[in-house]
Design an enzyme around this catalytic site. Sequence first.
Site, mmCIF file in Angstrom:
data_model
loop_
_atom_site.group_PDB
_atom_site.id
_atom_site.type_symbol
_atom_site.label_atom_id
_atom_site.label_comp_id
_atom_site.label_asym_id
_atom_site.label_seq_id
_atom_site.Cartn_x
_atom_site.Cartn_y
_atom_site.Cartn_z
ATOM 1 N N LYS A 53 0.837 -1.206 0.000
ATOM 2 C CA LYS A 53 0.000 0.000 0.000
ATOM 3 C C LYS A 53 0.872 1.256 0.000
ATOM 4 O O LYS A 53 0.593 2.213 -0.712
ATOM 5 C CB LYS A 53 -0.956 -0.029 1.204
ATOM 6 C CG LYS A 53 -2.129 -0.967 0.968
ATOM 7 C CD LYS A 53 -2.915 -1.286 2.216
ATOM 8 C CE LYS A 53 -3.954 -2.365 1.874
ATOM 9 N NZ LYS A 53 -4.584 -2.970 3.043
ATOM 10 N N GLN A 97 -5.456 -2.120 9.184
ATOM 11 C CA GLN A 97 -5.304 -3.436 8.553
ATOM 12 C C GLN A 97 -5.952 -4.530 9.408
ATOM 13 O O GLN A 97 -5.648 -4.648 10.598
ATOM 14 C CB GLN A 97 -3.800 -3.723 8.351
ATOM 15 C CG GLN A 97 -3.502 -4.986 7.593
ATOM 16 C CD GLN A 97 -3.934 -4.930 6.126
ATOM 17 O OE1 GLN A 97 -3.710 -3.949 5.442
ATOM 18 N NE2 GLN A 97 -4.559 -5.991 5.652
ATOM 19 N N ASP A 120 -11.786 2.340 3.347
ATOM 20 C CA ASP A 120 -12.131 0.924 3.169
ATOM 21 C C ASP A 120 -13.646 0.755 3.009
ATOM 22 O O ASP A 120 -14.120 -0.313 2.633
ATOM 23 C CB ASP A 120 -11.683 0.116 4.404
ATOM 24 C CG ASP A 120 -10.452 -0.731 4.132
ATOM 25 O OD1 ASP A 120 -10.173 -0.993 2.950
ATOM 26 O OD2 ASP A 120 -9.791 -1.138 5.102
#
Length: 282
Positions: A53, A97, A120
């Site tokens: 990322k 995460q 997200d």
Amino acid sequence: MAKIIDGKAISAAIRAEIKEETAAFVKEKGYAPGLAVIIVGSDPASQVYVRNKHRACEEVGFYSQGYELPADTDEATLLALIDRLNRDDRIHGILVQLPLPRHLDAEKILLAIDPAKDVDAFHPFNVGRILIGKYSFLPCTPAGVMELLSRSGVTIDGKECVVVGRSNIVGKPQAVLLLEANGTVTVCHSHTKNLKEVCRRADILVAAIGKPEFFDASYVKEGAVVIDVGMNRRPSDGKLCGDVDFASVEPIASAITPVPGGVGPMTITMLLKNTLTAARGR
Ligand code: NDP
């Protein structure tokens, strides 16, 4: 012989577009879109995702911050960090995460992220907006599938779409997006009766169950488009494989995504897209 939907190439094309749009954004605003990624613990797979990322952010010209917290980090420390990032003007997207260590309540942590920075799209506020078709962000994997379909010239309008899997991050939002694109959508799961028959009705079959090479040709109608979201290790050789038995399905499908190189590369690309959207929306 199916057309192979090349997720790597499509992903590269979208990242090039994002890079160009980012350069124009920086020129106009004087700052870059910023993404903060938080990882708790040292799960090797998660660390690889986080590194990827960062690299992806650098490539398109984003500002990025990474936080690697020890596995025993307590809830208050993590919430304080999220609160600080929520108020940090340089940061437009915050990603925690998953999975988190067991002692942390993932739902509570995700709820603490400002919905305007929830790239997200896991916050219930954003999930609700997706359901009513008024979203800013789409969850990355299902959004990636929609891009793969549209950029491969697959029309969804009026098609029989079968999604196998009903998780909050893949199956359910995937079904909503296909429905919004005017597909006739069936969602299957582990209690579905006659799974094979239902799958064989699909013009577009999305496999997202996490079972290595589960779907062989007997699940697929001749000429169907097959999207394989699965990312598994094949028990026989430990190699990465999907939920679809590619060798058996490819000869009868009209188009298919490979694993690796299909849906996988799209997920981070959609994260970049969401971060740029978040920066624009500030
Ligand atoms: P989950 O384990 O959260 O959900 C799996 C779903 O599949 C559940 O709804 C389950 O049903 C259903 N299911 C399991 N076995 C069967 C079966 N035999 N028949 C029918 N349905 C079944 O997984 P995720 O949604 O998180 O992920 C699915 C796959 O996608 C995994 O391989 C994962 O690694 C991959 N993935 C890939 C990403 C990418 O970037 N390419 C991103 C995210 C995930 P029930 O609800 O009844 O239990």
